[in-house]
Design a protein around this motif. Structure first.
Motif, short mmCIF file in Angstrom:
data_model
loop_
_atom_site.label_atom_id
_atom_site.label_comp_id
_atom_site.label_asym_id
_atom_site.label_seq_id
_atom_site.Cartn_x
_atom_site.Cartn_y
_atom_site.Cartn_z
N ALA A 193 -10.26 -0.85 11.98
CA ALA A 193 -10.11 0.59 11.80
C ALA A 193 -9.21 0.87 10.60
O ALA A 193 -8.40 0.02 10.23
CB ALA A 193 -9.47 1.21 13.05
N GLY A 250 -7.08 4.38 9.24
CA GLY A 250 -6.78 5.81 9.43
C GLY A 250 -7.00 6.61 8.15
O GLY A 250 -7.67 7.66 8.17
N THR A 251 -6.47 6.12 7.04
CA THR A 251 -6.67 6.85 5.77
C THR A 251 -8.16 6.81 5.40
O THR A 251 -8.69 7.78 4.84
CB THR A 251 -5.82 6.26 4.64
N ARG A 271 -8.73 -2.77 0.92
CA ARG A 271 -8.01 -3.39 -0.19
C ARG A 271 -6.87 -4.24 0.36
O ARG A 271 -6.09 -3.77 1.19
CB ARG A 271 -7.46 -2.26 -1.08
N GLY A 305 -2.67 5.08 7.62
CA GLY A 305 -2.79 6.02 8.73
C GLY A 305 -2.55 5.39 10.09
O GLY A 305 -1.85 5.96 10.95
N ALA A 350 0.85 -1.20 0.00
CA ALA A 350 0.00 0.00 0.00
C ALA A 350 0.88 1.25 0.00
O ALA A 350 2.00 1.23 0.52
CB ALA A 350 -0.91 0.00 1.22
N GLU A 351 0.35 2.32 -0.57
CA GLU A 351 1.11 3.57 -0.66
C GLU A 351 1.17 4.29 0.67
O GLU A 351 2.07 5.11 0.91
CB GLU A 351 0.43 4.52 -1.68
N GLN A 352 0.18 4.01 1.54
CA GLN A 352 0.08 4.77 2.79
C GLN A 352 -0.79 4.00 3.76
O GLN A 352 -1.62 3.16 3.37
CB GLN A 352 -0.51 6.16 2.47
N ASN A 363 -10.08 0.82 -1.33
CA ASN A 363 -10.55 0.64 0.05
C ASN A 363 -11.98 1.18 0.09
O ASN A 363 -12.24 2.27 -0.44
CB ASN A 363 -9.67 1.43 1.01
N1 LIG Z 1 -5.29 -1.62 2.89
C1 LIG Z 1 -4.81 -0.30 2.63
C2 LIG Z 1 -3.57 0.03 3.41
C3 LIG Z 1 -3.78 0.12 4.90
C4 LIG Z 1 -4.64 1.32 5.34
C5 LIG Z 1 -4.75 1.40 6.82
N2 LIG Z 1 -5.34 0.36 7.54
C6 LIG Z 1 -4.95 2.77 7.42
O1 LIG Z 1 -5.05 2.84 8.66
O2 LIG Z 1 -4.91 3.76 6.71
C7 LIG Z 1 -4.52 -0.13 1.14
O3 LIG Z 1 -4.24 -1.13 0.44
O4 LIG Z 1 -4.55 1.02 0.68
#
Ligand SMILES: N[C@@H](CCC[C@H](N)C(=O)O)C(=O)O
Length: 277
Positions: free
Chosen positions: A220, A222-223, A213, A72, A68-70, A194
């Protein structure tokens, strides 16, 4: 190899520090270690690496082996790890991410340990093709999408990683397992997506449940909480500061009008440390 298990509101990660770069087989390693029956169990594998641009670099691999790029929640966990394990003694640090640039982090330390973390998550990306979706519009707001004969309406937001936010009557009891996986791989989303199902309770409080995703239903995201707040502002549903309430707990999100940055505040916790053969 030593690892530490941390979580942000139940979104859990195996964190590895001290390596110089990702191992070549990191996708297979993530699949094996994140397995909840035959491995340690986690939503993702996170590496804390040296950075030339920031104090630390974070890389996050989903439990299905995709990168994943990011993330949170992971950035809060990384921030707690580096302070509590004395890799820094500063309460203001920077963390380089793969897809969201360098992020500024403020640590709230209580009795010598990080309790909560405030992250400048940067500017949301709203242009449809850049999220990415297949919709070539400056903003993709309340856009129709059909899955198995049911029409939903989504708002697309990238926080470095792609999200679609869908408002439903009752997010808490929504059937995530049926609709989440179908929307994740819908052809409208070239890099998958996502999926956040949200119910606005009032202008400062939103319930949200997430299908991630590469990781499925997590407690939870964050993003995802940031994307939900941005979407709710774009749809005129909440103010620019609101609590997004997830299965694992609450995140406080602000979308600042002056710098257009989204700020996320929430906890991070260490669960245990271990050693891998
Ligand atoms: N599944 C996400 C990456 C993880 C996001 C995460 N749980 C968060 O807290 O932001 C992806 O594939 O973009």
């Amino acid at each position: 190899m030593k690892f530490t298990k941390l979580h942000g509101l139940g979104n859990d990660f195996i964190v590895i520090a001290g390596e110089k770069e990702l191992p070549a087989d990191v996708d297979q390693l993530a699949i094996r270690l994140c397995n909840r029956f035959f491995g340690i169990g986690a939503d993702g594998l996170v590496y804390i690496l040296p950075s030339e641009k920031a104090d630390f670099k974070m890389r996050i691999i989903n439990s299905d082996g995709s990168e994943a790029e990011q993330c949170g929640n992971a950035i809060r966990c990384v921030s707690k790890y580096v302070y509590d394990h004395k890799l820094t003694n500063s309460t203001e640090i920077t963390v380089e991410t793969l897809g969201a640039g360098v992020q500024k982090v403020q640590l709230n330390v209580q009795e010598g340990k990080v309790a909560t973390v405030r992250v400048d998550m940067g500017q949301p990306i709203l242009q449809g093709l850049e999220v990415p979706t297949t919709v070539d519009e400056a903003k993709v707001i309340n856009h129709p999408i059909e899955v198995d004969g049911r029409e939903f309406r989504f708002t697309a937001v990238s926080m470095g990683n792609p999200h679609c936010v869908i408002y439903v009557d009752d997010a808490v009891n929504f059937d995530l397992a049926v609709w989440g996986p179908k929307l994740e791989v819908h052809p409208m989303f070239p890099r998958k997506i996502n999926v956040e199902f949200a119910t606005v309770k009032n202008r400062a409080f939103t319930d949200m449940r997430v299908w991630e995703r590469g990781a499925g239903p997590t407690l939870a995201c964050g993003t995802g909480a940031c994307a939900t707040l941005v979407s709710s502002v774009l749809n005129g549903l909440t103010d620019r500061q609101a609590t997004v309430s997830l299965k694992g707990g609450d995140l406080f999100i602000e979308w600042n009008e002056e710098d257009n940055h989204v700020y996320m505040t929430g906890p991070a916790e260490e669960v245990y440390q271990g050693t891998l053969d």
